[in-house]
Design a protein around this motif. Structure first.
Motif, PDB file in Angstrom:
ATOM      1  N   MET A 175       3.535  -7.859 -12.168  1.00 50.90           N
ATOM      2  CA  MET A 175       3.076  -6.640 -12.228  1.00 50.90           C
ATOM      3  C   MET A 175       4.168  -5.817 -11.550  1.00 50.90           C
ATOM      4  SD  MET A 175      -0.875  -7.059 -10.380  1.00 50.90           S
ATOM      5  CE  MET A 175      -1.119  -5.138 -10.822  1.00 50.90           C
ATOM      6  N   ASN A 176       4.910  -6.104 -10.641  1.00 50.54           N
ATOM      7  CA  ASN A 176       6.087  -5.099 -10.420  1.00 50.54           C
ATOM      8  C   ASN A 176       7.275  -5.125 -11.292  1.00 50.54           C
ATOM      9  OD1 ASN A 176       8.445  -7.106  -9.695  1.00 50.54           O
ATOM     10  ND2 ASN A 176       7.083  -7.726  -8.064  1.00 50.54           N
ATOM     11  N   ASP A 177       7.238  -5.921 -12.408  1.00 54.09           N
ATOM     12  CA  ASP A 177       8.154  -6.069 -13.744  1.00 54.09           C
ATOM     13  C   ASP A 177       9.656  -6.053 -13.342  1.00 54.09           C
ATOM     14  OD1 ASP A 177       8.233  -6.496 -16.231  1.00 54.09           O
ATOM     15  OD2 ASP A 177       8.061  -4.305 -16.703  1.00 54.09           O
ATOM     16  N   VAL A 178       9.736  -6.490 -12.138  1.00 57.53           N
ATOM     17  CA  VAL A 178      11.556  -6.615 -11.741  1.00 57.53           C
ATOM     18  C   VAL A 178      11.637  -7.856 -11.008  1.00 57.53           C
ATOM     19  CG1 VAL A 178      12.046  -4.154 -11.427  1.00 57.53           C
ATOM     20  CG2 VAL A 178      11.099  -5.289  -9.414  1.00 57.53           C
ATOM     21  N   ASP A 179      10.659  -8.965 -11.130  1.00 54.67           N
ATOM     22  CA  ASP A 179      10.585 -10.135 -10.631  1.00 54.67           C
ATOM     23  C   ASP A 179      10.911 -10.232  -9.150  1.00 54.67           C
ATOM     24  OD1 ASP A 179      10.507 -12.759 -11.309  1.00 54.67           O
ATOM     25  OD2 ASP A 179      12.612 -13.321 -11.378  1.00 54.67           O
ATOM     26  N   PHE A 180      10.389  -9.263  -8.407  1.00 57.20           N
ATOM     27  CA  PHE A 180      10.426  -9.036  -6.865  1.00 57.20           C
ATOM     28  C   PHE A 180       9.461 -10.045  -6.245  1.00 57.20           C
ATOM     29  CE2 PHE A 180      10.247  -7.518  -2.471  1.00 57.20           C
ATOM     30  CZ  PHE A 180      11.703  -7.441  -2.492  1.00 57.20           C
ATOM     31  N   PRO A 181       9.848 -11.045  -5.275  1.00 55.24           N
ATOM     32  CA  PRO A 181       9.112 -12.115  -4.857  1.00 55.24           C
ATOM     33  C   PRO A 181       7.843 -11.487  -3.676  1.00 55.24           C
ATOM     34  CG  PRO A 181      11.138 -12.231  -3.757  1.00 55.24           C
ATOM     35  CD  PRO A 181      11.144 -11.243  -4.728  1.00 55.24           C
ATOM     36  N   VAL A 182       6.870 -11.921  -3.659  1.00 55.86           N
ATOM     37  CA  VAL A 182       5.851 -11.448  -2.831  1.00 55.86           C
ATOM     38  C   VAL A 182       6.159 -11.846  -1.346  1.00 55.86           C
ATOM     39  CG1 VAL A 182       4.493 -13.429  -2.623  1.00 55.86           C
ATOM     40  CG2 VAL A 182       3.179 -11.225  -2.395  1.00 55.86           C
ATOM     41  N   ALA A 183       6.811 -12.845  -1.238  1.00 57.66           N
ATOM     42  CA  ALA A 183       7.220 -13.134   0.445  1.00 57.66           C
ATOM     43  C   ALA A 183       7.814 -12.040   0.767  1.00 57.66           C
ATOM     44  CB  ALA A 183       7.960 -14.557   0.164  1.00 57.66           C
ATOM     45  N   ASP A 184       8.929 -11.572   0.198  1.00 58.13           N
ATOM     46  CA  ASP A 184       9.576 -10.354   0.821  1.00 58.13           C
ATOM     47  C   ASP A 184       8.729  -9.193   1.321  1.00 58.13           C
ATOM     48  OD1 ASP A 184      11.740 -12.379   0.301  1.00 58.13           O
ATOM     49  OD2 ASP A 184      12.972 -10.700  -0.674  1.00 58.13           O
ATOM     50  N   VAL A 185       7.624  -9.018   0.334  1.00 52.52           N
ATOM     51  CA  VAL A 185       6.912  -7.820   0.963  1.00 52.52           C
ATOM     52  C   VAL A 185       5.914  -8.337   2.349  1.00 52.52           C
ATOM     53  CG1 VAL A 185       4.896  -6.463   0.047  1.00 52.52           C
ATOM     54  CG2 VAL A 185       6.554  -6.777  -1.595  1.00 52.52           C
ATOM     55  N   LEU A 186       5.568  -9.591   2.077  1.00 54.22           N
ATOM     56  CA  LEU A 186       4.779 -10.116   3.534  1.00 54.22           C
ATOM     57  C   LEU A 186       5.649  -9.836   4.470  1.00 54.22           C
ATOM     58  CD1 LEU A 186       2.837 -12.918   1.669  1.00 54.22           C
ATOM     59  CD2 LEU A 186       2.028 -10.721   2.177  1.00 54.22           C
ATOM     60  N   ALA A 187       6.937 -10.393   4.499  1.00 51.71           N
ATOM     61  CA  ALA A 187       7.933 -10.376   5.642  1.00 51.71           C
ATOM     62  C   ALA A 187       7.880  -8.861   6.087  1.00 51.71           C
ATOM     63  CB  ALA A 187       9.069 -10.964   5.119  1.00 51.71           C
ATOM     64  N   GLY A 188       7.905  -8.061   5.208  1.00 49.55           N
ATOM     65  CA  GLY A 188       8.051  -6.401   5.689  1.00 49.55           C
ATOM     66  C   GLY A 188       6.839  -6.044   6.330  1.00 49.55           C
ATOM     67  N   ILE A 189       5.428  -6.540   5.981  1.00 51.14           N
ATOM     68  CA  ILE A 189       4.468  -6.485   6.512  1.00 51.14           C
ATOM     69  C   ILE A 189       4.348  -6.737   8.073  1.00 51.14           C
ATOM     70  CG2 ILE A 189       1.675  -6.695   6.404  1.00 51.14           C
ATOM     71  CD1 ILE A 189       2.019  -6.399   3.533  1.00 51.14           C
ATOM     72  N   ASP A 190       4.750  -8.113   8.196  1.00 55.03           N
ATOM     73  CA  ASP A 190       4.986  -9.008   9.333  1.00 55.03           C
ATOM     74  C   ASP A 190       5.737  -8.002  10.407  1.00 55.03           C
ATOM     75  OD1 ASP A 190       3.040 -10.708   8.531  1.00 55.03           O
ATOM     76  OD2 ASP A 190       4.896 -12.460   8.003  1.00 55.03           O
ATOM     77  N   ALA A 191       6.899  -7.533   9.815  1.00 50.92           N
ATOM     78  CA  ALA A 191       8.034  -6.756  10.547  1.00 50.92           C
ATOM     79  C   ALA A 191       7.470  -5.450  11.206  1.00 50.92           C
ATOM     80  CB  ALA A 191       9.144  -6.532   9.734  1.00 50.92           C
ATOM     81  N   ALA A 192       6.532  -4.860  10.241  1.00 51.94           N
ATOM     82  CA  ALA A 192       5.768  -3.420  10.504  1.00 51.94           C
ATOM     83  C   ALA A 192       4.760  -3.886  11.472  1.00 51.94           C
ATOM     84  CB  ALA A 192       5.151  -2.757   9.202  1.00 51.94           C
ATOM     85  N   VAL A 193       4.120  -4.910  11.598  1.00 48.18           N
ATOM     86  CA  VAL A 193       3.102  -5.174  12.741  1.00 48.18           C
ATOM     87  C   VAL A 193       3.924  -5.371  13.924  1.00 48.18           C
ATOM     88  CG1 VAL A 193       1.338  -6.873  13.495  1.00 48.18           C
ATOM     89  CG2 VAL A 193       1.213  -6.044  10.832  1.00 48.18           C
ATOM     90  N   ALA A 194       5.007  -6.096  13.879  1.00 48.90           N
ATOM     91  CA  ALA A 194       5.684  -6.549  14.958  1.00 48.90           C
ATOM     92  C   ALA A 194       6.416  -5.304  15.743  1.00 48.90           C
ATOM     93  CB  ALA A 194       6.802  -7.382  14.607  1.00 48.90           C
ATOM     94  N   ALA A 195       6.775  -4.239  14.727  1.00 49.58           N
ATOM     95  CA  ALA A 195       7.266  -3.221  15.250  1.00 49.58           C
ATOM     96  C   ALA A 195       6.442  -2.122  15.819  1.00 49.58           C
ATOM     97  CB  ALA A 195       8.221  -2.361  14.366  1.00 49.58           C
ATOM     98  N   GLY A 196       5.058  -2.246  15.764  1.00 50.41           N
ATOM     99  CA  GLY A 196       4.064  -1.438  16.355  1.00 50.41           C
ATOM    100  C   GLY A 196       3.741  -0.088  15.339  1.00 50.41           C
ATOM    101  N   LEU A 197       4.012  -0.436  14.028  1.00 52.55           N
ATOM    102  CA  LEU A 197       3.597   0.653  13.141  1.00 52.55           C
ATOM    103  C   LEU A 197       2.085   0.046  12.549  1.00 52.55           C
ATOM    104  CD1 LEU A 197       6.932   0.697  11.106  1.00 52.55           C
ATOM    105  CD2 LEU A 197       6.006   2.261  12.435  1.00 52.55           C
ATOM    106  N   GLY A 198       1.223   0.203  13.510  1.00 52.32           N
ATOM    107  CA  GLY A 198      -0.147  -0.233  13.125  1.00 52.32           C
ATOM    108  C   GLY A 198      -1.185   0.577  13.335  1.00 52.32           C
ATOM    109  N   PRO A 199      -2.672   0.282  12.978  1.00 56.50           N
ATOM    110  CA  PRO A 199      -2.920  -0.565  12.018  1.00 56.50           C
ATOM    111  C   PRO A 199      -2.238  -0.355  10.788  1.00 56.50           C
ATOM    112  CG  PRO A 199      -4.673   0.734  12.358  1.00 56.50           C
ATOM    113  CD  PRO A 199      -3.830   1.020  13.305  1.00 56.50           C
ATOM    114  N   VAL A 200      -1.207  -1.514  10.233  1.00 55.18           N
ATOM    115  CA  VAL A 200      -0.629  -1.267   8.668  1.00 55.18           C
ATOM    116  C   VAL A 200      -1.919  -1.348   7.701  1.00 55.18           C
ATOM    117  CG1 VAL A 200       0.890  -2.502   7.065  1.00 55.18           C
ATOM    118  CG2 VAL A 200       1.203  -2.217   9.717  1.00 55.18           C
TER     119      VAL A 200
END
Length: 391
Positions: A175-200
């Motif tokens: 779907m992103n059509d550049v072969d970007f892995p979902v794990a890296d986006v999930l890591a970004g969401i985890d980082a946003a939660v940890a940083a207090g940018l929530g609710p994400v």
């Protein structure tokens, strides 16, 4: 360069009347800096401003920036055309005086704009006429979020919304059509939660025949991993722009999405958090957070739309489905006939006049048309691309 790309640059960015040049705003006489709410011709007050900080993105999602159009030959805006951070700050300050209480930074992919934390810090210092801080948010595809979340929060960003259309890595890469892995986006969401940018908030565009079987998997992951710290929102596939080949039969209505989710995790309706909210809110009956449904195709919410959009080079759009914009950059960089710069009060007066004349209600009008005529190609309109003004 192919003829198709030359046409795309004209049609996709500035599909206005005549030669495609956005309108230069009119300036009413006796301009004064606004200190109150603006209402449009349908009584809708200005509350939200979405600022696109770049027209570039590192994904090529078919529903937004399809690779066959936005290819290696596509000419993005030159750096000199983009508003500077100082110009964005000035126009944001003027909009806040006109009633804006929430600013969302968008793109393209906003985290591709260098030193974006500096702009966040500048905007975080703004205050409404009654002294309240702004609700300062950002929408991202999440690809760079893991490395930037902490700095954005420290700069003053309050919340973040991440676009994610599948948990299955194979489907997401396609779907992103550049072969970007979902794990890296999930890591970004985890980082946003940890940083207090929530609710994400996590936005999933549901396209029939492509990713609808990911609905329950997405819900299961976020409710079990983050509970109420992440709000998953399901968005109906929309006919934005002119390049995504949208058809009505590719839309999975929110009612069907909700039914599928309710069968797995019982839901209860919630009241809207504020007027003009785009998402219909539902809570998990077991208390594990909430989800949202954005139904701009099957349940148009034009009636209380309170959002304006500013493109990265200073064109103001009053609807996600707009055909033309208003050239605020000409006022920011231009001069009064007397030779002096335009004042904040004069630019505010121009914005006020634009908003007061606003009568956009595209989704409501589309809903009144026969379903068989609902295609991007069949609409007869050349709307501005979502990647250019943000979602």
């Amino acid at each position: 360069m192919s003829e198709r790309n030359i046409i795309a640059i004209h049609d996709l960015r500035n599909p206005a009347s005549g030669a495609g040049i956005p309108e230069i705003p009119a300036l009413p006489a006796g301009a004064e800096l606004s200190s109150g709410l603006l209402a449009d011709s349908l009584g809708r007050t200005l509350h939200d401003l979405r600022i696109s900080v770049t027209d570039r993105c590192n994904f090529r999602c078919s529903y937004c920036m399809p690779k066959e159009v936005f290819d290696k030959d596509y000419r993005f805006l030159p750096q000199t055309a983009l508003l500077s951070f100082e110009e964005m700050l000035r126009i944001a300050r003027i909009f806040v005086a006109c009633g804006v209480r929430k600013i969302r930074l968008t793109g393209g992919e906003p985290l591709l704009r260098r030193h974006l934390e500096d702009l966040v810090a500048m905007l975080a210092n703004l205050r409404t006429p009654d002294g309240a801080p702004l609700d300062l948010t950002l929408t991202t595809n999440g690809s760079l979020l893991a490395r930037k979340a902490a700095a954005l929060r420290q700069a003053g960003l309050r919340r973040v919304t991440v676009s994610l259309d599948a948990m299955d890595d194979r489907i997401f890469r396609a779907m992103n059509d550049v072969d970007f892995p979902v794990a890296d986006v999930l890591a970004g969401i985890d980082a946003a939660v940890a940083a207090g940018l929530g609710p994400v908030k996590v936005n999933m565009v549901v396209k029939r025949g492509t990713n609808e079987h990911e609905i329950v998997a997405m819900a299961r992951h976020f409710r079990e991993r983050h509970g109420g710290q992440v709000v998953l929102r399901f968005i109906e596939y929309m006919d934005v722009g002119a390049t995504n080949g949208w058809r009505m039969d590719q839309v999975l209505p929110s009612a069907e999405v909700r039914a599928r989710l309710h069968a797995a995790f019982p839901l209860m309706p919630l009241d809207a958090a504020q007027p003009g909210e785009t998402a219909e809110r539902w809570a998990y009956a077991d208390g594990r957070g909430e989800v949202g449904f954005i139904s701009s195709v099957t349940q148009a919410f034009c009636g209380d739309c309170n959002r304006a959009r500013l493109s990265t080079e200073g064109q103001l759009y009053l609807c996600l489905f707009a055909e033309r914009g208003h050239d605020l950059r000409s006022l920011l960089r231009g001069a009064h006939p007397s030779g002096r710069p335009w004042s904040d009060a004069e630019i505010a007066a121009a914005i006020g006049l634009i908003w007061q004349r606003r009568d956009d209600r595209y989704s409501q009008l589309r809903a009144s048309q026969p379903a068989e005529t609902a295609t991007t190609e069949g609409s007869g309109r050349r709307r501005i691309e979502m990647s250019y003004i943000g979602g």
